[in-house]
Design a protein around this motif. Structure first.
Motif, PDB file in Angstrom:
ATOM      1  N   ARG A 239       0.847  -1.213   0.000  1.00  0.00           N
ATOM      2  CA  ARG A 239       0.000   0.000   0.000  1.00  0.00           C
ATOM      3  C   ARG A 239       0.877   1.256   0.000  1.00  0.00           C
ATOM      4  N   ALA A 240       1.978   1.205   0.747  1.00  0.00           N
ATOM      5  CA  ALA A 240       2.879   2.364   0.808  1.00  0.00           C
ATOM      6  C   ALA A 240       3.424   2.682  -0.582  1.00  0.00           C
ATOM      7  N   ARG A 241       3.781   1.623  -1.323  1.00  0.00           N
ATOM      8  CA  ARG A 241       4.320   1.843  -2.676  1.00  0.00           C
ATOM      9  C   ARG A 241       3.255   2.467  -3.578  1.00  0.00           C
ATOM     10  N   THR A 242       2.026   1.908  -3.523  1.00  0.00           N
ATOM     11  CA  THR A 242       0.950   2.407  -4.390  1.00  0.00           C
ATOM     12  C   THR A 242       0.646   3.871  -4.073  1.00  0.00           C
ATOM     13  N   ASN A 243       0.458   4.168  -2.790  1.00  0.00           N
ATOM     14  CA  ASN A 243       0.124   5.556  -2.424  1.00  0.00           C
ATOM     15  C   ASN A 243       1.280   6.499  -2.718  1.00  0.00           C
ATOM     16  N   LEU A 268       0.927   8.902   5.563  1.00  0.00           N
ATOM     17  CA  LEU A 268       1.328   9.422   4.256  1.00  0.00           C
ATOM     18  C   LEU A 268       2.465  10.428   4.374  1.00  0.00           C
ATOM     19  N   ARG A 269       2.445  11.212   5.453  1.00  0.00           N
ATOM     20  CA  ARG A 269       3.462  12.264   5.576  1.00  0.00           C
ATOM     21  C   ARG A 269       4.846  11.695   5.876  1.00  0.00           C
ATOM     22  N   ARG A 270       4.935  10.782   6.881  1.00  0.00           N
ATOM     23  CA  ARG A 270       6.293  10.369   7.256  1.00  0.00           C
ATOM     24  C   ARG A 270       6.471   8.929   7.707  1.00  0.00           C
ATOM     25  N   GLU A 271       5.369   8.220   8.002  1.00  0.00           N
ATOM     26  CA  GLU A 271       5.549   6.879   8.572  1.00  0.00           C
ATOM     27  C   GLU A 271       6.095   5.864   7.559  1.00  0.00           C
ATOM     28  N   TYR A 272       5.719   6.020   6.285  1.00  0.00           N
ATOM     29  CA  TYR A 272       6.224   5.063   5.291  1.00  0.00           C
ATOM     30  C   TYR A 272       7.748   5.048   5.313  1.00  0.00           C
ATOM     31  N   ARG A 273       8.294   6.236   5.305  1.00  0.00           N
ATOM     32  CA  ARG A 273       9.744   6.357   5.247  1.00  0.00           C
ATOM     33  C   ARG A 273      10.372   5.828   6.541  1.00  0.00           C
ATOM     34  N   ASP A 274       9.686   6.078   7.673  1.00  0.00           N
ATOM     35  CA  ASP A 274      10.239   5.623   8.955  1.00  0.00           C
ATOM     36  C   ASP A 274      10.161   4.101   9.104  1.00  0.00           C
ATOM     37  N   LEU A 275       9.062   3.518   8.612  1.00  0.00           N
ATOM     38  CA  LEU A 275       8.863   2.079   8.794  1.00  0.00           C
ATOM     39  C   LEU A 275       9.624   1.244   7.764  1.00  0.00           C
ATOM     40  N   PHE A 276       9.817   1.822   6.578  1.00  0.00           N
ATOM     41  CA  PHE A 276      10.488   1.073   5.504  1.00  0.00           C
ATOM     42  C   PHE A 276      11.677   1.871   4.972  1.00  0.00           C
ATOM     43  N   PRO A 277      12.658   2.156   5.828  1.00  0.00           N
ATOM     44  CA  PRO A 277      13.753   3.026   5.386  1.00  0.00           C
ATOM     45  C   PRO A 277      14.594   2.421   4.268  1.00  0.00           C
ATOM     46  N   GLU A 278      14.529   1.077   4.147  1.00  0.00           N
ATOM     47  CA  GLU A 278      15.342   0.416   3.116  1.00  0.00           C
ATOM     48  C   GLU A 278      14.695   0.521   1.733  1.00  0.00           C
ATOM     49  N   GLU A 279      13.420   0.954   1.693  1.00  0.00           N
ATOM     50  CA  GLU A 279      12.666   0.999   0.437  1.00  0.00           C
ATOM     51  C   GLU A 279      12.881   2.340  -0.266  1.00  0.00           C
ATOM     52  N   GLU A 280      13.326   2.279  -1.486  1.00  0.00           N
ATOM     53  CA  GLU A 280      13.513   3.534  -2.229  1.00  0.00           C
ATOM     54  C   GLU A 280      12.159   4.056  -2.710  1.00  0.00           C
TER      55      GLU A 280
END
Ligand code: SF4
Ligand code: SF4
Length: 424
Positions: A239-243, A268-280
């Motif tokens: 879902r993070a990738r799609t959004n 949407l603002r910051r949790e995706y990056r915090d939870l999946f820091p390895e994901e570009e």
């Protein structure tokens, strides 16, 4: 790869170093779950302290299932340690080892279920979900039968928001307003989509009144938060990738995104990056994604949105600030807006977490904890004498209605009513 102060190799999945924790225990004082039950070791222990064991390959701790992801630890930590992120990643690892729970699959995919059932009338859905036989069956798979389930909105209301989306997405659709300020995208979130679409309609109406052409992109999906709390990290990452793809597209076009749900805003603002820091490709979207009340408050400050024609209302409202709104660090813009309505009196309950924490209280073993956490808020609402409570979070509203026995509304539905805005 990071190196912790005490020599542990911090995996690339962990942006943060547990040794940033100074063991001050401020987070423990502010953790509502630690206060409500001794079964939870508390944020300091389950977060940074156990993280050191986890990094060393130990520390499989049942206590991790009690964290509600309310983020009061993160809000209060003077050292900026993201305790809740540690806990959610640890819970995912715990679930990976022990296996996924059917209850968590159901809650995690509630948005997908709502979408699949979007053509089914509310009376059928609500009877199907709320009758005592279903509640007993759900109870057996771990959804406490005493916990309040939100009711599906009438088909016409759900359709209205969906049709608004389809129509608005069509090229060249003329906005009801002059669209003098360009386009804005609405991210309704699952709760609004299926249970309270009138909140989305109110936001659309208010945005159009402010001169925006509102689009509701169909490619947005659930923000993924219900999956994160159930340990379903790969489903949440999808879902993070799609959004994020859609957010990147909107950013390139200079279109801001507005959501009436503080938890969706946080994700949407910051949790995706915090939870999946390895994901570009998962960016910090803090500049482009706006919690709806904060968006209108900003417009008002810049004199781009006026409440001068608001109808006076003689009433007292009890305001509850959701934990995830406080985690956004945006103040209480909902109160600021409502305070400008002549005659309206708003009392800030300032009584901490409501206890629901999204879906926390629905889970068996958590209902009594959630109700204990919410007790101070229920009492404050009761004492205020208000007939209506207001809160930006949908599940907080469900919990307040359940615990305090009063009606509960989103601040912007009341604002829309006072301004005579009928919605999309
Ligand atoms: S997220 Fe909430 S429940 Fe979990 S440790 Fe932090 S304060 Fe406690
Ligand atoms: S996580 Fe933060 S608030 Fe909690 S003990 Fe460590 S430094 Fe203190």
């Amino acid at each position: 790869m990071l190196q912790s102060n005490s020599g542990y190799a911090v995996s690339p999945h962990h942006r943060y170093n547990p040794d940033d924790c100074t063991a001050c225990a401020v987070c423990t004082v502010h953790c509502p779950v630690a206060e409500a039950t001794s079964a939870f070791r508390g944020p300091k222990q389950t977060g940074p302290a156990y993280e050191r064991f986890r990094l060393a390959g130990f520390g499989d701790d049942d206590s991790i299932t009690y964290c509600s992801n309310c983020k009061n630890c993160d809000i209060s930590c003077p050292s900026g340690v993201p305790v809740a992120v540690f806990n959610m990643l640890a819970r995912a690892a715990y679930r990976d080892k022990r296996g996924t729970v059917l209850r968590d699959l159901l809650i995690g995919h509630a948005g997908d279920i709502g979408r699949a059932l979007r053509r089914v009338p509310a009376c059928v859905l609500n009877f199907g979900m709320q009758n005592s036989l279903t509640r007993r069956l759900l109870d057996r798979i771990g959804l406490d039968r005493r916990a309040p389930l939100p009711a599906f909105a009438p088909l016409a209301e759900r359709d209205r928001l969906r049709q608004g989306s389809a129509a608005a997405a069509a090229p060249g659709r003329p906005s009801r307003a002059a669209a003098r300020r360009g386009k804005v995208a609405l991210f309704p979130g699952c709760f609004v989509n299926y249970y309270e679409p009138r909140v989305g309609s109110a936001v659309i109406g208010l945005l159009e009144k402010a001169g925006y052409n509102v689009i509701v992109p169909e490619s947005f999906v659930c923000c993924g938060l219900p999956m994160i709390t159930g340990g379903l990290m790969s489903a949440a990452l999808k879902r993070a990738r799609t959004n994020s793809r859609e957010l990147a597209r909107l950013t390139r076009l200079g279109i801001p995104v507005v959501t009436p749900c503080p938890s969706c805003a946080l994700m949407l603002r910051r949790e995706y990056r915090d939870l999946f820091p390895e994901e570009e490709g998962l960016a910090d979207n803090s500049a482009g994604v706006h919690e709806a009340c904060a968006f209108f408050s900003g417009l008002q400050d810049r004199r781009e949105f006026s409440l001068a024609d608001a109808r006076p209302v003689r009433a007292t409202l009890a305001y509850h600030a959701p934990c995830h709104l406080r985690a956004l660090g945006l103040g209480r813009p909902g109160i600021e807006l409502l305070q400008r309505i002549p005659g309206l009196r708003i009392e800030d309950m300032d009584a901490g977490c409501c206890g629901m924490s999204g879906s926390y209280e629905l889970k068996k073993g958590h209902y009594d904890i959630g109700m204990r956490i919410g007790a101070a808020l229920f009492e404050a609402v009761d004492k205020s004498g208000a007939k209506i409570a207001v809160s930006e979070c949908g599940t907080c509203r469900v919990q307040i209605a359940h615990g305090a026995g009063c009606a509960a509304a989103h601040p912007l539905t009341l604002l829309a009513e006072c301004l005579g805005v009928t919605g999309a």
